[in-house]
Design a protein around this motif. Structure first.
Motif, PDB file in Angstrom:
ATOM      1  N   THR A 210       0.835  -1.191   0.000  1.00 48.77           N
ATOM      2  CA  THR A 210       0.000   0.000   0.000  1.00 48.77           C
ATOM      3  C   THR A 210       0.878   1.252   0.000  1.00 48.77           C
ATOM      4  O   THR A 210       2.067   1.187   0.317  1.00 48.77           O
ATOM      5  N   THR A 211       0.269   2.353  -0.342  1.00 48.11           N
ATOM      6  CA  THR A 211       0.992   3.621  -0.283  1.00 48.11           C
ATOM      7  C   THR A 211       1.520   3.863   1.127  1.00 48.11           C
ATOM      8  O   THR A 211       2.658   4.303   1.319  1.00 48.11           O
ATOM      9  N   ALA A 212       0.694   3.544   2.136  1.00 49.71           N
ATOM     10  CA  ALA A 212       1.097   3.752   3.525  1.00 49.71           C
ATOM     11  C   ALA A 212       2.286   2.873   3.903  1.00 49.71           C
ATOM     12  O   ALA A 212       3.234   3.342   4.556  1.00 49.71           O
ATOM     13  N   SER A 213       2.268   1.592   3.493  1.00 48.92           N
ATOM     14  CA  SER A 213       3.371   0.697   3.869  1.00 48.92           C
ATOM     15  C   SER A 213       4.665   1.099   3.178  1.00 48.92           C
ATOM     16  O   SER A 213       5.750   1.005   3.769  1.00 48.92           O
ATOM     17  N   LEU A 214       4.561   1.579   1.941  1.00 48.68           N
ATOM     18  CA  LEU A 214       5.763   2.022   1.234  1.00 48.68           C
ATOM     19  C   LEU A 214       6.295   3.309   1.841  1.00 48.68           C
ATOM     20  O   LEU A 214       7.511   3.467   2.032  1.00 48.68           O
ATOM     21  N   ARG A 215       5.403   4.224   2.177  1.00 49.68           N
ATOM     22  CA  ARG A 215       5.817   5.464   2.814  1.00 49.68           C
ATOM     23  C   ARG A 215       6.470   5.172   4.168  1.00 49.68           C
ATOM     24  O   ARG A 215       7.495   5.761   4.515  1.00 49.68           O
ATOM     25  N   GLN A 222      14.876   6.384   6.557  1.00 48.71           N
ATOM     26  CA  GLN A 222      15.367   7.696   6.981  1.00 48.71           C
ATOM     27  C   GLN A 222      15.728   7.681   8.467  1.00 48.71           C
ATOM     28  O   GLN A 222      16.737   8.267   8.882  1.00 48.71           O
ATOM     29  N   ASP A 223      14.919   7.000   9.262  1.00 44.83           N
ATOM     30  CA  ASP A 223      15.147   6.933  10.711  1.00 44.83           C
ATOM     31  C   ASP A 223      16.521   6.366  11.050  1.00 44.83           C
ATOM     32  O   ASP A 223      17.158   6.802  12.018  1.00 44.83           O
ATOM     33  N   ILE A 224      16.967   5.351  10.287  1.00 40.29           N
ATOM     34  CA  ILE A 224      18.256   4.721  10.609  1.00 40.29           C
ATOM     35  C   ILE A 224      19.427   5.400   9.884  1.00 40.29           C
ATOM     36  O   ILE A 224      20.562   4.949   9.976  1.00 40.29           O
ATOM     37  N   GLY A 225      19.123   6.455   9.154  1.00 39.78           N
ATOM     38  CA  GLY A 225      20.191   7.170   8.458  1.00 39.78           C
ATOM     39  C   GLY A 225      20.690   6.467   7.218  1.00 39.78           C
ATOM     40  O   GLY A 225      21.840   6.655   6.805  1.00 39.78           O
ATOM     41  N   TYR A 226      19.823   5.675   6.588  1.00 37.63           N
ATOM     42  CA  TYR A 226      20.219   4.933   5.393  1.00 37.63           C
ATOM     43  C   TYR A 226      20.472   5.888   4.235  1.00 37.63           C
ATOM     44  O   TYR A 226      19.632   6.752   3.930  1.00 37.63           O
ATOM     45  N   THR A 227      21.605   5.727   3.556  1.00 42.90           N
ATOM     46  CA  THR A 227      21.960   6.613   2.445  1.00 42.90           C
ATOM     47  C   THR A 227      22.191   5.860   1.133  1.00 42.90           C
ATOM     48  O   THR A 227      22.633   6.455   0.152  1.00 42.90           O
ATOM     49  N   GLY A 228      21.905   4.560   1.120  1.00 44.51           N
ATOM     50  CA  GLY A 228      22.160   3.744  -0.063  1.00 44.51           C
ATOM     51  C   GLY A 228      21.012   3.742  -1.048  1.00 44.51           C
ATOM     52  O   GLY A 228      20.142   4.612  -1.049  1.00 44.51           O
ATOM     53  N   ALA A 229      20.993   2.699  -1.887  1.00 44.22           N
ATOM     54  CA  ALA A 229      20.013   2.591  -2.966  1.00 44.22           C
ATOM     55  C   ALA A 229      18.718   1.945  -2.495  1.00 44.22           C
ATOM     56  O   ALA A 229      18.713   1.065  -1.636  1.00 44.22           O
ATOM     57  N   ALA A 252       7.536   5.302  -6.405  1.00 43.33           N
ATOM     58  CA  ALA A 252       8.647   5.393  -5.454  1.00 43.33           C
ATOM     59  C   ALA A 252       9.020   6.843  -5.183  1.00 43.33           C
ATOM     60  O   ALA A 252       9.279   7.233  -4.030  1.00 43.33           O
ATOM     61  N   ILE A 253       9.039   7.661  -6.223  1.00 49.44           N
ATOM     62  CA  ILE A 253       9.361   9.080  -6.050  1.00 49.44           C
ATOM     63  C   ILE A 253       8.301   9.764  -5.192  1.00 49.44           C
ATOM     64  O   ILE A 253       8.619  10.543  -4.284  1.00 49.44           O
ATOM     65  N   ASP A 254       7.030   9.459  -5.455  1.00 44.77           N
ATOM     66  CA  ASP A 254       5.948  10.084  -4.691  1.00 44.77           C
ATOM     67  C   ASP A 254       5.972   9.646  -3.225  1.00 44.77           C
ATOM     68  O   ASP A 254       5.877  10.481  -2.313  1.00 44.77           O
ATOM     69  N   CYS A 255       6.111   8.332  -2.987  1.00 43.73           N
ATOM     70  CA  CYS A 255       6.107   7.826  -1.614  1.00 43.73           C
ATOM     71  C   CYS A 255       7.416   8.158  -0.885  1.00 43.73           C
ATOM     72  O   CYS A 255       7.438   8.243   0.341  1.00 43.73           O
ATOM     73  N   GLY A 256       8.471   8.343  -1.658  1.00 44.72           N
ATOM     74  CA  GLY A 256       9.761   8.685  -1.063  1.00 44.72           C
ATOM     75  C   GLY A 256      10.012  10.169  -0.986  1.00 44.72           C
ATOM     76  O   GLY A 256      11.123  10.594  -0.641  1.00 44.72           O
ATOM     77  N   SER A 257       8.998  10.956  -1.286  1.00 41.61           N
ATOM     78  CA  SER A 257       9.167  12.400  -1.235  1.00 41.61           C
ATOM     79  C   SER A 257       9.599  12.850   0.151  1.00 41.61           C
ATOM     80  O   SER A 257       8.988  12.484   1.159  1.00 41.61           O
ATOM     81  N   GLY A 258      10.666  13.622   0.179  1.00 44.55           N
ATOM     82  CA  GLY A 258      11.219  14.060   1.463  1.00 44.55           C
ATOM     83  C   GLY A 258      12.291  13.129   1.980  1.00 44.55           C
ATOM     84  O   GLY A 258      12.992  13.466   2.945  1.00 44.55           O
ATOM     85  N   TYR A 259      12.423  11.946   1.372  1.00 43.02           N
ATOM     86  CA  TYR A 259      13.410  10.957   1.787  1.00 43.02           C
ATOM     87  C   TYR A 259      14.451  10.691   0.698  1.00 43.02           C
ATOM     88  O   TYR A 259      15.640  10.589   0.981  1.00 43.02           O
ATOM     89  N   LEU A 260      13.997  10.547  -0.549  1.00 40.85           N
ATOM     90  CA  LEU A 260      14.921  10.316  -1.663  1.00 40.85           C
ATOM     91  C   LEU A 260      15.668  11.597  -1.998  1.00 40.85           C
ATOM     92  O   LEU A 260      15.064  12.638  -2.205  1.00 40.85           O
TER      93      LEU A 260
END
Length: 263
Positions: A210-215, A222-229, A252-260
């Motif tokens: 779902t959109t919620a689970s992907l978000r 982001q919480d763990i400071g992940y910077t990879g792919a 992915a771009i929409d759900c990752g907005s603010g994170y990617l």
């Protein structure tokens, strides 16, 4: 963190796949060891708009080579294969090489696998490439939790987890919980969807995702400071793989907005 894509979602010749990845506006790709011909290698090296993030080292191994084999020669051959892939990855500017476990969960077999992984991880460190193990339903390490426990027990500083959200949908694990538990051991992410039962590699949101689970997954990263792919890994047998990648990229771009940071 940044967006990537597994090139095996498309089945055209290498040069056409590279062109398609560019037209889909991907800047990073995952490949298998046998994907590139020498001329394609030059194309990638000379084109900073598209580069390699990772290589899947479970593919292209010599016949009989296996990290968990009871034969010392077969294990050595497998470690040499991983090191060869690591060198290829480093030459392309990639940072991760990953492996899928075998199916034999006998303790002695897993001990041999652990020893080989530690040796291969050490060799990968010499090239500044991370080595990862992907949790995979139906193998000796079918859950993310079991795989993380296995990696932690080996305790090699250059060995980490590849997290696949489609696989935890099958194993019934919570993506955010897995990510938080993995912490600094998390080195790579695959995004794909399914029906919760089969490893189908559908486009994002075409199955139980779902959109919620992907978000929530992006937030946990982001919480763990992940910077990879975070890499899309879709099935090339989908009705329209190009469309599936195009739709999944935008989701992915929409759900990752603010994170990617890059896509």
């Amino acid at each position: 963190m940044y967006l990537s894509c597994c090139v095996w979602a498309l089945t055209a010749p290498q040069n056409e796949v590279i062109a398609d990845m560019r037209s889909l506006e991907f800047r990073k790709i995952d490949i298998r060891p046998d994907f590139l011909e020498p001329e394609d290698l030059a194309i990638l090296q000379d084109a900073p708009s598209l580069s390699v993030s990772s290589i899947a080292a479970s593919f292209g191994a010599p016949e009989g080579a296996a990290l968990e084999s009871s034969s010392a020669g077969a294990r050595a051959k497998a470690v040499a294969h991983v090191e060869k892939v690591v060198r290829q990855c480093a030459a392309l500017g990639g940072g991760v090489v990953y492996l899928v476990p075998g199916k034999d969960n006998d303790p002695e077999t897993l001990n041999r696998y652990a020893d080989s992984l530690a040796e291969a991880a050490g060799k990968a460190a010499q090239h500044e490439v991370r080595l990862c193990v992907e949790h995979f339903p139906g193998t000796a390490l079918p859950t993310a939790a079991a795989t993380l426990d296995f990696i932690n027990a080996i305790s090699h500083p250059n060995l980490g987890l590849l997290f696949d959200i489609g696989h935890v949908q099958i194993s019934g694990e919570d993506p955010a919980e897995v990510i938080h538990n993995a912490g600094e051991r998390l080195d790579y992410v695959h995004l794909d969807d399914n029906d919760g039962h089969g490893d189908l590699h559908w486009a994002l949101l075409d199955g139980v995702m779902t959109t919620a689970s992907l978000r929530d997954t992006f937030k946990a990263l982001q919480d763990i400071g992940y910077t990879g792919a975070v890499s899309l890994e879709l099935n090339p047998q989908l009705k329209d793989p190009y469309d599936a990648l195009e739709r999944s990229r935008q989701i992915a771009i929409d759900c990752g907005s603010g994170y990617l940071q890059e896509y």
